[in-house]
Enzyme design. Structure first.
Site, PDB file in Angstrom:
ATOM      1  N   HIS A 269      50.788  14.875  36.408  1.00  0.00           N
ATOM      2  CA  HIS A 269      50.610  13.581  35.736  1.00  0.00           C
ATOM      3  C   HIS A 269      49.128  13.166  35.732  1.00  0.00           C
ATOM      4  CE1 HIS A 269      51.965   9.444  34.592  1.00  0.00           C
ATOM      5  NE2 HIS A 269      50.824   9.112  35.186  1.00  0.00           N
ATOM      6  N   GLU A 270      48.526  13.155  36.895  1.00  0.00           N
ATOM      7  CA  GLU A 270      47.109  12.749  36.965  1.00  0.00           C
ATOM      8  C   GLU A 270      46.239  13.764  36.238  1.00  0.00           C
ATOM      9  OE1 GLU A 270      46.618   9.816  37.758  1.00  0.00           O
ATOM     10  OE2 GLU A 270      48.479   9.412  38.842  1.00  0.00           O
ATOM     11  N   HIS A 273      46.004  12.784  32.676  1.00  0.00           N
ATOM     12  CA  HIS A 273      44.991  11.729  32.482  1.00  0.00           C
ATOM     13  C   HIS A 273      43.599  12.357  32.477  1.00  0.00           C
ATOM     14  CE1 HIS A 273      47.384   8.076  32.691  1.00  0.00           C
ATOM     15  NE2 HIS A 273      47.904   8.375  33.861  1.00  0.00           N
ATOM     16  N   GLU A 299      48.500   6.924  29.123  1.00  0.00           N
ATOM     17  CA  GLU A 299      49.776   7.263  29.743  1.00  0.00           C
ATOM     18  C   GLU A 299      50.511   8.327  28.920  1.00  0.00           C
ATOM     19  OE1 GLU A 299      49.784   6.045  32.631  1.00  0.00           O
ATOM     20  OE2 GLU A 299      51.763   6.713  33.265  1.00  0.00           O
TER      21      GLU A 299
END
Ligand code: ZN
Length: 505
Positions: A269-270, A273, A299
């Protein structure tokens, strides 16, 4: 004329470069504060942050800035400016207006209330005592309403709050897409909950050595194309990614030996980003355009990698053996199918941050509906607890036993972040829209994931999203890619197909 404009443009760009340098220093200090800076240094560090922030505020509202904006926003000057300068001027103007319209004294009072409210909220949450937090929340809401009054609003007052996080996306669009999504999700969640076909999940919670999780996180970040030459991975309690500039984008994660999913999916997830920030055009460095365009689009990138890549069946066909090798044997007699079903388990949860991709948006829609009604004066702060509980029951079929696991669960309202929550659900909606568009260009998407060839996928994202930074607004990105508007149907199609298949209903 054009000579004069050229000179002003040059000076303006040098001026914004200086502001960006301050911004980078502040980002680095923020990263440092969250990744193990010595406790004894807190006082000095906050003073440095205070000094730099107030200098930056001065720069953004100075006479000099007013002069640049006055000259460069003039129609005859605009014709001579580069696209980057034009958009930078617009960005600085927005900031300038926002910073000057709210009276300084009131803003100061608000900032003091914010910092006080966070600790009040924390205690109220721990004691499950909404009444304790209510007076602060009432004041915060009053401040927000007044600020909207100063800033002005286009249609609904909530639009002004949205503008901080999702510029150019308005209440009428959100009402439509969230309403459609809610009506489709409620029966789907019910179907999953009532299905007799449920996954076995005990093996997910067996001990998974921390060093092995660290190695796995690094390998997977490398595999999806995160550039360690322009970043690093550290450990924090609350994982995050931070872009200092495209050549320095840092990721953090956390390791839980009893649940490897926290670090694995958290890192992906990170990493999503971070890929966004690393692939912003180098031409934008030093301008106010050199970061993700909105919370929602940001997001969409993290969710795209986490959900559409990390939870793709092909991803596990490729990586299940690697996971087994790193684990302590808990998956040895678990088939890939059973493992896949387990990591895609969906179960209504009272707590937003513990919820899964099927139920998550309902948590957000609930908050959005309440925030909007508050700002429109249709409900009062004291109505929140019971309305919260009613909506939880209606949307997810479960009801909090106390406000600590209900209306008090999230920190956001304690620092006045109204208008922020919708970005999370918009991120889901955007990511599914992007995925559908991407598959049209790369019909072998699943195969690329199965073979670990992420370069074409990353390139597609860079071409269509990353490179632009803030040069394009969220709705513009979606329109240029899909030819249409923000739409929840692709997300519904994805969730319908996946969860009906997994839960056999
Ligand atoms: Zn995120």
């Amino acid at each position: 004329m054009s000579e004069r404009v050229k000179k002003v443009e040059e000076d303006f760009l040098a001026y914004t470069k200086k502001m960006e340098d301050y911004g980078q220093a502040l980002s680095l200090l923020a990263w440092d504060a969250r990744t193990g800076a010595p406790k004894k240094g807190i006082q000095q560090r906050s003073e440095v942050i205070g000094t730099l922030s107030s200098d930056l505020f001065q720069l953004s509202t100075s006479e000099e800035m007013a002069g640049y904006l006055g000259e460069l926003r003039d129609e005859s000057a605009q014709a001579h400016l580069s696209e980057i300068t034009k958009k930078s001027v617009a960005e600085c103007h927005k900031e300038f207006e926002r910073n000057l319209k709210i009276p300084k004294d009131e803003y100061k009072e608000y900032v003091m209330l914010q910092s006080q409210s966070e600790s009040v909220w924390e205690e109220a949450k721990n004691k499950a005592d909404f009444e304790m937090f209510r007076p602060n929340l009432e004041k915060l809401v009053e401040f927000k309403k007044r600020f909207v009054g100063y800033l002005g609003h286009n249609g609904n007052p909530y639009n002004t709050l949205l503008d901080d996080f999702e510029p150019g996306v308005f209440v009428d669009t959100i009402d439509k897409v969230f309403g459609e999504l809610r009506d489709q999700l409620i029966p789907l969640v019910k179907g999953v909950t009532e299905s007799s076909h449920q996954p076995r999940t005990d093996f997910l919670f067996k001990k998974f050595p921390r060093e092995n999780q660290q190695a796995l996180s690094k390998d997977i970040l490398k595999e999806i194309g995160y550039d360690f030459g322009a970043g690093r991975l550290d450990e924090t309690v609350h994982p995050f990614a931070i872009g200092i500039n495209p050549n320095d984008v840092r990721v953090t994660t956390k390791y839980n030996e009893d649940d490897f999913r926290v670090s694995l999916f958290g890192t992906i997830h990170e990493g999503g980003h971070a890929l966004y920030e690393q692939n912003i055009s180098q031409d934008l460095i030093g301008t106010p355009l050199c970061s993700g365009t909105s919370m929602g689009i940001h997001e969409s990138q993290s969710l795209f990698w986490e959900k559409f890549v990390g939870k793709n069946y092909g991803f596990w066909e490729r990586n299940y053996d690697l996971l087994k090798k790193n684990s302590s044997g808990q998956f040895d007699d678990i088939s890939l199918e059973d493992f896949y079903f387990a990591v895609n388990q969906s179960k209504p949860s009272l707590i937003r941050i513990e919820s899964d991709e099927l139920t998550y948006c309902l948590h957000i829609i609930l908050r959005y509906e309440l925030e909007k009604a508050l700002m429109q004066g249709e409900i009062e702060v004291r109505d929140l607890p019971h309305l919260w509980n009613e909506k939880m029951e209606e949307y997810l079929g479960i009801k909090p036993e106390h406000d600590g696991e209900g209306v008090l669960q999230d920190v956001h309202w304690s620092f006045g972040a109204f208008g922020y929550f919708p970005s999370y659900a918009l991120g889901y909606i955007y990511s599914a829209q992007l995925k559908e568009a991407l598959v049209k260009d790369l019909p072998n998407f699943d195969e690329l994931i199965r073979t670990g060839e992420y370069a074409p996928i990353r390139q597609w994202m860079t071409d269509n999203v990353h490179q632009y930074g803030k040069m394009k607004k969220p709705a513009e990105i979606i329109k240029d890619i899909t030819g249409g508007g923000i739409d929840s149907k692709p997300l519904v199609r994805y969730l319908e197909e996946k969860y009906r298949r997994l839960y056999k209903f």
